[in-house]
Write an enzyme that holds these catalytic residues in place. Structure first.
Site, mmCIF file in Angstrom:
data_model
loop_
_atom_site.group_PDB
_atom_site.id
_atom_site.type_symbol
_atom_site.label_atom_id
_atom_site.label_comp_id
_atom_site.label_asym_id
_atom_site.label_seq_id
_atom_site.Cartn_x
_atom_site.Cartn_y
_atom_site.Cartn_z
ATOM 1 N N ASN A 7 -7.038 5.462 -1.258
ATOM 2 C CA ASN A 7 -5.854 5.620 -0.416
ATOM 3 C C ASN A 7 -5.541 7.109 -0.266
ATOM 4 O O ASN A 7 -5.365 7.817 -1.259
ATOM 5 C CB ASN A 7 -4.665 4.893 -1.066
ATOM 6 C CG ASN A 7 -3.433 4.896 -0.195
ATOM 7 O OD1 ASN A 7 -3.035 5.925 0.339
ATOM 8 N ND2 ASN A 7 -2.800 3.744 -0.059
ATOM 9 N N HIS A 10 -1.335 10.422 0.347
ATOM 10 C CA HIS A 10 -0.710 11.621 -0.198
ATOM 11 C C HIS A 10 -1.328 12.920 0.309
ATOM 12 O O HIS A 10 -0.743 13.989 0.124
ATOM 13 C CB HIS A 10 -0.683 11.554 -1.715
ATOM 14 C CG HIS A 10 0.299 10.523 -2.209
ATOM 15 N ND1 HIS A 10 1.647 10.608 -1.952
ATOM 16 C CD2 HIS A 10 0.112 9.370 -2.899
ATOM 17 C CE1 HIS A 10 2.259 9.563 -2.482
ATOM 18 N NE2 HIS A 10 1.356 8.798 -3.048
ATOM 19 N N HIS A 43 -1.566 3.696 4.681
ATOM 20 C CA HIS A 43 -0.362 2.901 4.923
ATOM 21 C C HIS A 43 0.407 3.577 6.046
ATOM 22 O O HIS A 43 0.944 4.671 5.877
ATOM 23 C CB HIS A 43 0.488 2.850 3.644
ATOM 24 C CG HIS A 43 1.725 2.001 3.766
ATOM 25 N ND1 HIS A 43 2.554 1.753 2.698
ATOM 26 C CD2 HIS A 43 2.284 1.349 4.833
ATOM 27 C CE1 HIS A 43 3.568 0.994 3.091
ATOM 28 N NE2 HIS A 43 3.421 0.743 4.383
ATOM 29 N N ARG A 45 3.559 3.587 7.744
ATOM 30 C CA ARG A 45 4.918 3.101 7.537
ATOM 31 C C ARG A 45 5.740 3.206 8.818
ATOM 32 O O ARG A 45 5.475 4.042 9.674
ATOM 33 C CB ARG A 45 5.608 3.897 6.431
ATOM 34 C CG ARG A 45 4.984 3.733 5.048
ATOM 35 C CD ARG A 45 5.765 4.548 4.044
ATOM 36 N NE ARG A 45 7.141 4.100 3.978
ATOM 37 C CZ ARG A 45 7.651 3.309 3.018
ATOM 38 N NH1 ARG A 45 6.880 2.895 2.037
ATOM 39 N NH2 ARG A 45 8.913 2.950 3.046
ATOM 40 N N ARG A 49 6.502 8.543 7.155
ATOM 41 C CA ARG A 49 6.716 9.616 6.182
ATOM 42 C C ARG A 49 5.435 10.333 5.788
ATOM 43 O O ARG A 49 5.477 11.436 5.268
ATOM 44 C CB ARG A 49 7.415 9.099 4.928
ATOM 45 C CG ARG A 49 6.566 8.169 4.076
ATOM 46 C CD ARG A 49 7.260 7.783 2.789
ATOM 47 N NE ARG A 49 8.492 7.044 3.032
ATOM 48 C CZ ARG A 49 9.173 6.448 2.048
ATOM 49 N NH1 ARG A 49 8.768 6.537 0.807
ATOM 50 N NH2 ARG A 49 10.276 5.768 2.342
ATOM 51 N N GLU A 70 -2.557 -0.738 5.450
ATOM 52 C CA GLU A 70 -1.377 -1.348 4.864
ATOM 53 C C GLU A 70 -0.238 -1.209 5.857
ATOM 54 O O GLU A 70 -0.033 -0.143 6.442
ATOM 55 C CB GLU A 70 -1.017 -0.663 3.543
ATOM 56 C CG GLU A 70 -2.067 -0.816 2.468
ATOM 57 C CD GLU A 70 -1.701 -0.122 1.179
ATOM 58 O OE1 GLU A 70 -2.363 -0.395 0.157
ATOM 59 O OE2 GLU A 70 -0.768 0.718 1.191
ATOM 60 N N THR A 101 5.706 1.510 -2.373
ATOM 61 C CA THR A 101 5.891 0.057 -2.291
ATOM 62 C C THR A 101 6.356 -0.491 -3.640
ATOM 63 O O THR A 101 5.725 -0.240 -4.665
ATOM 64 C CB THR A 101 4.584 -0.622 -1.870
ATOM 65 O OG1 THR A 101 4.160 -0.084 -0.623
ATOM 66 C CG2 THR A 101 4.783 -2.124 -1.725
ATOM 67 N N GLU A 151 -3.962 -9.011 -2.452
ATOM 68 C CA GLU A 151 -4.079 -7.821 -3.293
ATOM 69 C C GLU A 151 -3.053 -7.951 -4.399
ATOM 70 O O GLU A 151 -1.849 -7.997 -4.154
ATOM 71 C CB GLU A 151 -3.840 -6.532 -2.515
ATOM 72 C CG GLU A 151 -3.971 -5.291 -3.409
ATOM 73 C CD GLU A 151 -3.787 -3.972 -2.687
ATOM 74 O OE1 GLU A 151 -3.437 -2.977 -3.353
ATOM 75 O OE2 GLU A 151 -3.978 -3.945 -1.449
ATOM 76 N N HIS A 191 -2.203 -0.529 -7.339
ATOM 77 C CA HIS A 191 -0.861 0.042 -7.474
ATOM 78 C C HIS A 191 -0.726 0.635 -8.870
ATOM 79 O O HIS A 191 -0.650 -0.077 -9.862
ATOM 80 C CB HIS A 191 0.265 -0.959 -7.212
ATOM 81 C CG HIS A 191 1.515 -0.296 -6.690
ATOM 82 N ND1 HIS A 191 1.536 0.429 -5.515
ATOM 83 C CD2 HIS A 191 2.772 -0.214 -7.176
ATOM 84 C CE1 HIS A 191 2.748 0.911 -5.304
ATOM 85 N NE2 HIS A 191 3.518 0.538 -6.308
ATOM 86 N N HIS A 214 -2.835 7.664 -5.509
ATOM 87 C CA HIS A 214 -2.065 8.748 -6.103
ATOM 88 C C HIS A 214 -2.804 9.450 -7.233
ATOM 89 O O HIS A 214 -2.830 10.691 -7.298
ATOM 90 C CB HIS A 214 -0.722 8.213 -6.611
ATOM 91 C CG HIS A 214 0.191 9.267 -7.116
ATOM 92 N ND1 HIS A 214 0.314 9.559 -8.462
ATOM 93 C CD2 HIS A 214 1.026 10.126 -6.475
ATOM 94 C CE1 HIS A 214 1.187 10.532 -8.626
ATOM 95 N NE2 HIS A 214 1.633 10.896 -7.433
#
Length: 242
Positions: A7, A10, A43, A45, A49, A70, A101, A151, A191, A214
């Protein structure tokens, strides 16, 4: 053997923090592929953001590894998913005041809306996953909705502060993965996973893919993205060869 989908949200977070054109998540996506990751996750959103529509469009056009998008179950996101057709859609709950999330979908409270939305995605030729907490009701309802994947949310496992709690959460994830498999639902997980806790999750049978962001991007600050990904791949793919 579990696959790794990186992912890169970031990377976009850093860009948006200064409103600059860098670091570019599209470049990051190419580096993820070159480092040997099995897939890429972003993701998009509603509040934009981090990832932007421009990122989704260019990443889908330029990478050859599978792309997971996502997103929340909204009309706007359905339009974008139908337009760009990522390889997998993961439906997640979304609140504007959250840092990330928080928890899986509440399927029972949103049954009618999710049932219609999943059907629309399927009718559009898209593969669908639901982000769920590791509990039996959620996986049972996900199976009844006809989703292709679930998931499993590994947040409580990742936040465990003692061995007994970590083991308890691990057993829950193992159980839910097994139930999903028996129902014919494919299983991903993610996650909060990092270099210290990923091995036990990667060893769980029936988990197809781990979504990790992350911790990899944080590690990349010190060692570079290529090495950070390769270190995670070693932990995930070496576990079943020990």
């Amino acid at each position: 053997m579990a696959k790794l989908s990186v992912n890169i949200d970031h990377i976009a977070t850093l860009r948006q923090a200064r409103g600059s054109s860098y670091p570019d998540p599209v470049w990051g996506a190419s580096m993820v592929e070159l480092a040997g990751a099995d897939g890429l996750t972003i993701h998009l959103r509603g509040d934009r953001r981090h990832i932007q529509e421009r990122d989704l469009a260019l990443i889908k056009e330029t990478i050859t590894i599978p792309l997971t998008l996502e997103m929340a179950a909204t009309e706007e996101m359905f339009t974008l998913a139908s337009k760009y057709k990522p390889d997998l859609i993961t439906l997640v709950p979304e609140r504007p005041d959250e840092k990330t999330t928080e928890g899986g979908l509440n399927i029972s409270e949103n049954w009618d809306d999710l049932q219609k939305f999943v059907k629309r995605l399927h009718d559009a030729g898209l593969i669908v996953s639901l982000f769920i907490d590791p509990d039996e009701e959620s996986v049972k309802l996900a199976g009844e909705l006809g989703t292709d994947y679930v998931e499993i949310n590994t947040d409580r496992y990742s936040l465990a502060r003692d061995f007994s709690t970590e083991l308890e959460e691990l057993r829950k994830i193992e159980k839910i993965a097994s139930i999903a498999h028996k129902k014919g639902v494919n299983v991903n997980a993610g996650h909060g996973l990092n270099y210290k806790n990923v091995v036990n999750i990667a060893a769980i049978p029936y988990i197809d893919e781990l979504s990790i962001g992350h911790s990899i991007i944080s590690r990349a600050v010190f060692v570079g993205l290529d090495r950070a990904i390769k270190e995670m791949l070693h932990l995930i793919k070496g576990v079943r060869n020990l």
